[in-house]
Design a protein around this motif. Structure first.
Motif: not given
Length: 461
Positions: A362-371
């Protein structure tokens, strides 16, 4: 009295050879009966070992040397614990059997970047004119290396290897970073981090990542002024006294200079770090700190970075097809590594999936969502990544590619090409292990590269 070697993997075979050379009675116990294991057994039996497939702990066992992947609850190891028989790993065996005047160890552990940092460190040491070898989890068994006349060893250590080590005392040791990985083996994040932190217990110099919470926490007990180890850190920010860091585009040492408060030394530039990415700069800083702890000059640090040849499948550019870059970071086998890889690119079609080994995404996806422009998912745990994308990046198109055959990568690459636009990067950064489909992360990366090259020659986007 016999010494029992548990497992016929690379480290088990190396440990058995070392023990046999020392004239000890060796019994090897292996739980898997396959062609590779039978070949290794035949080799060791020819050298004088007894090999048993399955079975309990021998009655006369005085010591067990276990392969790093064996869990403490494995029946043979549990029986050893119940009987009071000591269990160690091949790394600990190598440390105990070092000859007089043996080469000092510069040790590296962490969730990600270990091999790269060790390769960089070895190049720096060699640039300084030292006979240095990269050993341990990087490939060469340490029991073999300690019997040779090297000047210094750059030692990569996994959490498994450290779990089974008790008396290691490296000249300097670094924990690069700690993030959730192998939690199915260790049982909890705390136990996993504790295993990593064992590398510091007897180190002369403790090197930690000031930008990583767990690395900082593990080093904290050693930051005292009562004669304990020297403690230094590295950071991607401007360094304070006692740190190695970055000033504009220069890697700077304010830890090993004559006056860290008033002076600093230039070690290299960002252009010397290959491949360039923020997490790889951190690897270079860690390697530089270990090299400097061993007395390596700034010039040798720079030359070592320039001499370093990156290993395959680590943010490796494969090709540009129709103005889209294709990058193989198959070595990103956990969410922490995948996050670092994703952070290096502006607009990404993400190829992900595999075995998550108990880690959360979840944290991985949350952090990368804008890219993320899109995601193409494969492998056993792809549904967990899809669910995280639905929660934290609902606007990102997602395609799942089913199949457990190795040809699945052609379908993955074709879907990624369909979703990509000029200027995008199609990035294989799986966040999971590969063994659900491929033999290892290298085979997965090679399959990706072959699929990209077929795409390039087909003229199809």
């Amino acid at each position: 009295m016999s010494t029992v070697v548990a497992g016929l993997g690379v480290s088990g075979v190396a440990a058995a050879r070392s023990l046999l050379r020392a004239g000890e009675r060796v019994v090897v116990v292996e739980t898997h009966d396959g062609e590779r294991q039978r070949a290794a057994a035949a080799e060791l039996e020819a050298l004088g070992a007894e090999v048993r497939f399955g079975g309990a702990l021998p009655a006369d066992a005085g010591l067990v040397v276990t392969s790093p992947g064996w869990r403490p609850g494995q029946p043979l190891l549990a029986e050893a614990a119940a009987r009071g028989v000591e269990v160690i790993g091949e790394v600990e065996l190598a440390w105990r059997r070092r000859p007089p005047g043996a080469a000092p160890w510069l040790a590296v552990t962490g969730t990600n970047g270990k091999t790269t940092a060790v390769r960089m460190l070895t190049a720096m040491l060699r640039a300084a004119g030292l006979d240095a070898a990269a050993v341990g989890n990087v490939g060469t068994p340490i029991t073999e290396a300690v019997e040779r006349s090297h000047d210094v060893l750059a030692v990569e250590l996994s959490s498994f290897q450290l779990h089974w080590s008790a008396t290691l005392a490296p000249r300097a040791a670094a924990v690069l970073n700690v993030a959730g990985d192998h939690l199915d083996w260790h049982g909890s994040m705390e136990e996993y981090a504790r295993a990593k932190g064992r590398v510091y217990e007897r180190a002369e110099v403790v090197v930690y990542n000031a930008d990583d919470a767990w690395s900082t926490r593990l080093a904290a007990p050693y930051a005292r002024a009562d004669g304990g180890p020297r403690v230094v850190s590295f950071t991607l920010r401007v360094p304070a006294p006692g740190q190695i860091g970055v000033v504009e585009d220069i890697l700077v040492d304010r830890a090993f200079t004559a006056d860290p408060v008033r002076s600093a030394e230039e070690l290299a530039t960002l252009e010397d770090v290959r491949p360039f990415a923020p997490h790889n700069v951190a690897n270079a800083l860690a390697a530089a700190a270990l090299a400097r702890a061993h007395g390596v000059s700034p010039d040798a640090v720079r030359r070592g970075l320039r001499d370093h040849v990156p290993d395959p499948h680590r943010i490796a550019h494969v090709a540009r097809v129709a103005e889209v870059d294709y990058v193989d970071d198959s070595k990103a086998t956990n969410p922490h590594a995948a996050a670092a890889s994703l952070a290096a690119y502006r607009s990404v079609v993400w190829v992900a999936g595999g075995l998550l080994k108990g880690a959360e995404v979840d944290e991985l996806v949350r952090a990368a969502s804008g890219r993320l422009r899109a995601a193409v998912l494969l492998g056993a745990d792809r549904a967990r990544i899809r669910e995280a994308l639905a929660r934290h990046a609902a606007n990102v198109p997602v395609v799942e590619v089913e199949g457990q055959d190795t040809g699945v990568m052609d379908r993955v690459v074709n879907e990624a090409a369909r979703l990509a636009s000029p200027g995008d990067t199609v990035l294989l950064a799986p966040a999971g292990a590969s063994m659900d489909i491929f033999t290892d992360y290298g085979a997965r990366g090679e399959a990706f590269a072959r699929a990209v090259h077929r795409l390039a020659t087909s003229g199809v986007r």
